[in-house]
Design a protein around this motif. Structure first.
Motif, PDB file in Angstrom:
ATOM      1  N   ALA A  89      -2.811 -17.081   0.359  1.00 20.26           N
ATOM      2  CA  ALA A  89      -1.747 -17.210   1.422  1.00 20.26           C
ATOM      3  C   ALA A  89      -1.498 -18.649   1.593  1.00 20.26           C
ATOM      4  O   ALA A  89      -0.194 -18.867   1.969  1.00 20.26           O
ATOM      5  CB  ALA A  89      -2.306 -16.472   2.634  1.00 20.26           C
ATOM      6  N   SER A  90      -2.225 -19.548   1.352  1.00 19.91           N
ATOM      7  CA  SER A  90      -1.860 -20.719   1.819  1.00 19.91           C
ATOM      8  C   SER A  90      -0.970 -21.495   0.900  1.00 19.91           C
ATOM      9  O   SER A  90      -0.164 -22.058   1.018  1.00 19.91           O
ATOM     10  CB  SER A  90      -3.400 -21.549   1.934  1.00 19.91           C
ATOM     11  OG  SER A  90      -4.030 -21.138   2.775  1.00 19.91           O
ATOM     12  N   CYS A  91      -1.223 -20.942  -0.514  1.00 17.76           N
ATOM     13  CA  CYS A  91      -0.495 -21.415  -1.450  1.00 17.76           C
ATOM     14  C   CYS A  91       0.987 -20.849  -1.444  1.00 17.76           C
ATOM     15  O   CYS A  91       1.903 -21.683  -1.648  1.00 17.76           O
ATOM     16  CB  CYS A  91      -0.939 -21.157  -3.042  1.00 17.76           C
ATOM     17  SG  CYS A  91      -2.739 -21.913  -3.328  1.00 17.76           S
ATOM     18  N   SER A  92       1.133 -19.768  -1.342  1.00 14.00           N
ATOM     19  CA  SER A  92       2.354 -18.924  -0.880  1.00 14.00           C
ATOM     20  C   SER A  92       3.140 -19.688   0.152  1.00 14.00           C
ATOM     21  O   SER A  92       4.123 -19.861   0.063  1.00 14.00           O
ATOM     22  CB  SER A  92       2.078 -17.537  -0.498  1.00 14.00           C
ATOM     23  OG  SER A  92       1.615 -17.104  -1.648  1.00 14.00           O
ATOM     24  N   ALA A  93       2.310 -19.940   1.187  1.00 17.88           N
ATOM     25  CA  ALA A  93       2.709 -20.605   2.725  1.00 17.88           C
ATOM     26  C   ALA A  93       3.483 -21.887   2.139  1.00 17.88           C
ATOM     27  O   ALA A  93       4.639 -22.319   2.656  1.00 17.88           O
ATOM     28  CB  ALA A  93       1.835 -20.740   3.677  1.00 17.88           C
ATOM     29  N   LEU A  94       2.883 -22.718   1.269  1.00 21.47           N
ATOM     30  CA  LEU A  94       3.287 -24.128   0.881  1.00 21.47           C
ATOM     31  C   LEU A  94       4.662 -23.853   0.334  1.00 21.47           C
ATOM     32  O   LEU A  94       5.489 -24.517   0.699  1.00 21.47           O
ATOM     33  CB  LEU A  94       2.356 -24.729   0.156  1.00 21.47           C
ATOM     34  CG  LEU A  94       2.796 -26.257  -0.399  1.00 21.47           C
ATOM     35  CD1 LEU A  94       3.273 -27.124   0.979  1.00 21.47           C
ATOM     36  CD2 LEU A  94       1.749 -26.830  -1.184  1.00 21.47           C
ATOM     37  N   VAL A  95       4.614 -22.900  -0.475  1.00 20.00           N
ATOM     38  CA  VAL A  95       6.056 -22.645  -1.276  1.00 20.00           C
ATOM     39  C   VAL A  95       7.119 -22.247  -0.362  1.00 20.00           C
ATOM     40  O   VAL A  95       8.291 -22.704  -0.232  1.00 20.00           O
ATOM     41  CB  VAL A  95       5.796 -21.783  -2.396  1.00 20.00           C
ATOM     42  CG1 VAL A  95       7.215 -21.368  -3.150  1.00 20.00           C
ATOM     43  CG2 VAL A  95       4.842 -22.250  -3.197  1.00 20.00           C
ATOM     44  N   ILE A  96       6.750 -21.411   0.377  1.00 25.67           N
ATOM     45  CA  ILE A  96       7.562 -20.698   1.369  1.00 25.67           C
ATOM     46  C   ILE A  96       8.191 -21.894   2.278  1.00 25.67           C
ATOM     47  O   ILE A  96       9.397 -21.737   2.873  1.00 25.67           O
ATOM     48  CB  ILE A  96       7.200 -19.598   2.122  1.00 25.67           C
ATOM     49  CG1 ILE A  96       6.771 -18.350   1.115  1.00 25.67           C
ATOM     50  CG2 ILE A  96       8.051 -18.952   3.152  1.00 25.67           C
ATOM     51  CD1 ILE A  96       6.070 -17.261   1.516  1.00 25.67           C
ATOM     52  N   ILE A 271       5.213 -33.085   0.898  1.00 27.93           N
ATOM     53  CA  ILE A 271       3.870 -33.948   0.776  1.00 27.93           C
ATOM     54  C   ILE A 271       3.338 -33.765   2.265  1.00 27.93           C
ATOM     55  O   ILE A 271       2.163 -33.426   2.213  1.00 27.93           O
ATOM     56  CB  ILE A 271       4.094 -35.279   0.530  1.00 27.93           C
ATOM     57  CG1 ILE A 271       4.759 -35.432  -0.968  1.00 27.93           C
ATOM     58  CG2 ILE A 271       2.929 -36.191   0.728  1.00 27.93           C
ATOM     59  CD1 ILE A 271       5.127 -36.736  -1.223  1.00 27.93           C
ATOM     60  N   GLU A 272       4.213 -33.948   3.177  1.00 31.99           N
ATOM     61  CA  GLU A 272       3.542 -33.953   4.662  1.00 31.99           C
ATOM     62  C   GLU A 272       2.970 -32.279   4.914  1.00 31.99           C
ATOM     63  O   GLU A 272       2.073 -32.392   5.490  1.00 31.99           O
ATOM     64  CB  GLU A 272       4.713 -34.178   5.541  1.00 31.99           C
ATOM     65  CG  GLU A 272       3.965 -34.289   7.212  1.00 31.99           C
ATOM     66  CD  GLU A 272       4.923 -33.398   8.247  1.00 31.99           C
ATOM     67  OE1 GLU A 272       4.308 -33.279   9.159  1.00 31.99           O
ATOM     68  OE2 GLU A 272       5.716 -32.531   7.262  1.00 31.99           O
ATOM     69  N   SER A 273       3.805 -31.384   4.573  1.00 32.09           N
ATOM     70  CA  SER A 273       3.430 -29.967   4.789  1.00 32.09           C
ATOM     71  C   SER A 273       2.179 -29.689   3.839  1.00 32.09           C
ATOM     72  O   SER A 273       1.212 -29.004   4.504  1.00 32.09           O
ATOM     73  CB  SER A 273       4.416 -28.983   4.349  1.00 32.09           C
ATOM     74  OG  SER A 273       5.699 -29.227   5.062  1.00 32.09           O
ATOM     75  N   ALA A 274       2.206 -29.960   2.543  1.00 32.01           N
ATOM     76  CA  ALA A 274       0.803 -30.038   1.941  1.00 32.01           C
ATOM     77  C   ALA A 274      -0.178 -30.568   2.495  1.00 32.01           C
ATOM     78  O   ALA A 274      -1.308 -29.609   2.522  1.00 32.01           O
ATOM     79  CB  ALA A 274       1.129 -30.665   0.661  1.00 32.01           C
TER      80      ALA A 274
END
Length: 535
Positions: A89-96, A271-274
């Motif tokens: 979910a975290s990886c998906s959230a970063l993309v979205i 970068i900031e969101s990651a």
């Protein structure tokens, strides 16, 4: 507007009197509201600090009381087995979330504004209703979580805490007069406070790192209720209102409207969101690990073991107190209070942008907050009075599942818009990114539909109703499911009809800073529309 020829400072902010000044005392931009942030036209890693802020506001939705509740239950019931859901979910959230940020940066409009421009009246109205329901569903865990925190810290009854949350939110909205940067710093501080609290508990609980890594990288769904809890974890992580919020928050910066400036803004926002989402990810892993370690301990007494079988936010306090000590209970309460209050702020602003975008309606923040908070307080108060803390905890799980079911109605328009060359130009999603995001969206819809169908069938089979009643309920329920699937397919296959090319500077003589969204930067959405606002 004229830009001073002298080299701009890294951060240019208002002096409080309407103008923006440089170190030499000369105004760079006239009549800009307090809190505007201007990013200079130069390529430097130092510019990253000008973009820091929106990601932290968005990341709060990933560590709100709804996440706390589902994380605690996940650890208590399945130990570390569902940690892979958090990672996925975290990886998906970063993309979205990166797509949501890119939509706002490139076009100068946020997701709700694009929906209003793209869809006809009826679909637009339905999407608005669903977005508002998502905001309310997100607000319910914040209300209950804050009430639980007040109960843990000050022994205030849960139902009284529910009422107090309405007043506390209005007080926090007072902070908006100090500008967006101060608000972002406050949210970042609260997020780091939560991280410190749970990292301290993690070091004391001492879960086995090998089991944690296995839970992160070995997918499994074993045991009764694992699928439902996995959906709740997903719904609590990737929230529909967050897509509207992030696409709007990036408009608080006045970035250079050149090709390089837009690309740099997208990269720095990613970068900031990651970084912000990585902090949220570690907090969620810590909560599950602490819960799993405590509830799997062989030294638990029968009463604590019973609490683990039906763990909620309120029981977690007493469980941690008995197992880890009184200080652990207080740390948990402080983290929960910080989570509830920070989530309340971001949820309020998401509601403002949803209303402004879909309806082109702007109202004062305190009125908007009062409406949203009232809709969340009423069911929370009724449940707390009738069913107590246990029922309130179950309401958090239900609201998280509602968010998961509503996610496609925000996610699919976002994917359609960001993949469209008529809206994004050369900034549209590549084939790889589009394939990945559509795969994520498809998996979410398939998982939700599977859980909905199997859960409804099991409910009918064990309901004890007469055959006629079961048939009637089945027809009604499956008809609703068909409508749900048909609405999703409509959004998927409908062609985009509105064209909005990337917002870049038109010629060499135009200002680099031609996107003044004071409404976003000040987080207030005034009733009187500025002549510079985008339609």
């Amino acid at each position: 507007m004229e830009i001073s020829s002298s080299r701009p400072s890294q951060f240019i902010t208002s002096n409080g009197n309407g103008g923006i000044f440089h170190g030499n005392g000369l105004p760079l931009i006239e009549s800009v509201e307090t809190g505007q942030i201007i990013v200079p036209e130069r390529k430097s890693w130092k510019s990253l600090f000008a973009y820091v802020g929106p990601g932290f506001l968005v990341s709060i939705a990933y560590i709100d009381p709804g996440n706390f509740e589902t994380d605690l239950q996940s650890g208590a019931q399945f130990k570390y087995e569902l940690l892979w859901i958090i990672l996925l979910a975290s990886c998906s959230a970063l993309v979205i979330q990166s797509l949501a940020a890119k939509l706002g940066v490139v076009t100068g409009k946020h997701l709700a504004e694009h929906c209003r421009a793209e869809y006809t009246r009826v679909p637009n109205f339905i999407l608005w209703i669903l977005a508002e329901l998502a905001v309310v569903a997100c607000d319910i865990p914040e209300v209950i979580g804050t009430a639980f925190a007040l109960n843990m810290l000050f022994k205030i009854p849960v139902w009284c805490g529910v009422l107090i949350t309405g007043l506390s939110t209005l007080l926090l909205l007072y902070l908006q007069q100090y500008g967006v940067r101060k608000l972002e710093l406050l949210i970042a501080f609260l997020a780091l406070t939560m991280a410190g609290c749970f990292f301290a508990e993690l070091t004391y609980a001492k879960p086995k790192s090998s089991e944690i890594f296995k839970g992160l990288f070995v997918p499994q769904l074993k045991g009764n209720g694992a699928t439902g809890l996995a959906i709740s974890l997903l719904g609590a992580m990737v929230m529909p209102h967050n897509l509207f919020l992030h696409s709007a928050l990036v408009l608080s910066r006045k970035i250079p409207r050149s090709v390089r400036g837009v690309k740099e803004a997208c990269r720095f926002y990613n970068i900031e969101s990651a970084f912000a989402l990585a902090v949220a990810f570690l907090i969620n892993v810590s909560i599950i690990s602490v819960s799993g370690s405590v509830c799997s301990s062989k030294d638990l007494n029968p009463e604590d073991q019973e609490s683990c079988n039906d763990l909620d936010l309120n029981k977690a306090s007493f469980l941690l107190k008995n197992v880890l000590g009184n200080w652990s209970s207080k740390l948990f309460a402080v983290a929960l209070l910080a989570s509830g209050q920070s989530s309340t702020i971001t949820g309020t602003y998401a509601g403002q942008y949803v209303m402004q975008g879909f309806l082109d309606l702007r109202i004062p923040p305190w009125i908007r907050n009062l409406l949203t908070r009232s809709l969340a307080i009423v069911p929370s108060l009724i449940v707390a009075l009738i069913g107590g803390s246990a029922a309130a905890g179950k309401l958090i799980i239900i609201s998280s599942m509602v968010l998961s079911f509503e996610l496609p109605f925000a996610l699919i328009p976002l994917l359609k818009f960001t993949s469209s060359k008529t809206k994004m130009g050369s900034y549209s999603n590549s084939i790889g990114v589009a394939s990945l995001t559509w795969l994520i969206s498809s998996l979410i819809v398939i998982i939700n539909t599977y859980y909905l169908v199997t859960g409804f069938v099991n409910l009918l089979l064990h309901s004890g109703l007469q055959t006629a009643s079961i048939v009637f309920a089945g027809v009604f329920g499956f008809s609703a499911m068909l409508i749900y699937i048909a609405a999703i397919l409509y959004l998927v296959f409908r062609r985009n009809r509105n064209s909005t090319q990337p917002l870049l500077q038109d010629d060499a003589n135009s200002s680099m800073y031609d996107l003044p969204r004071e409404d976003i930067a000040n987080m207030q959405l005034p009733q009187k529309r500025s002549t510079q606002d985008l339609d």
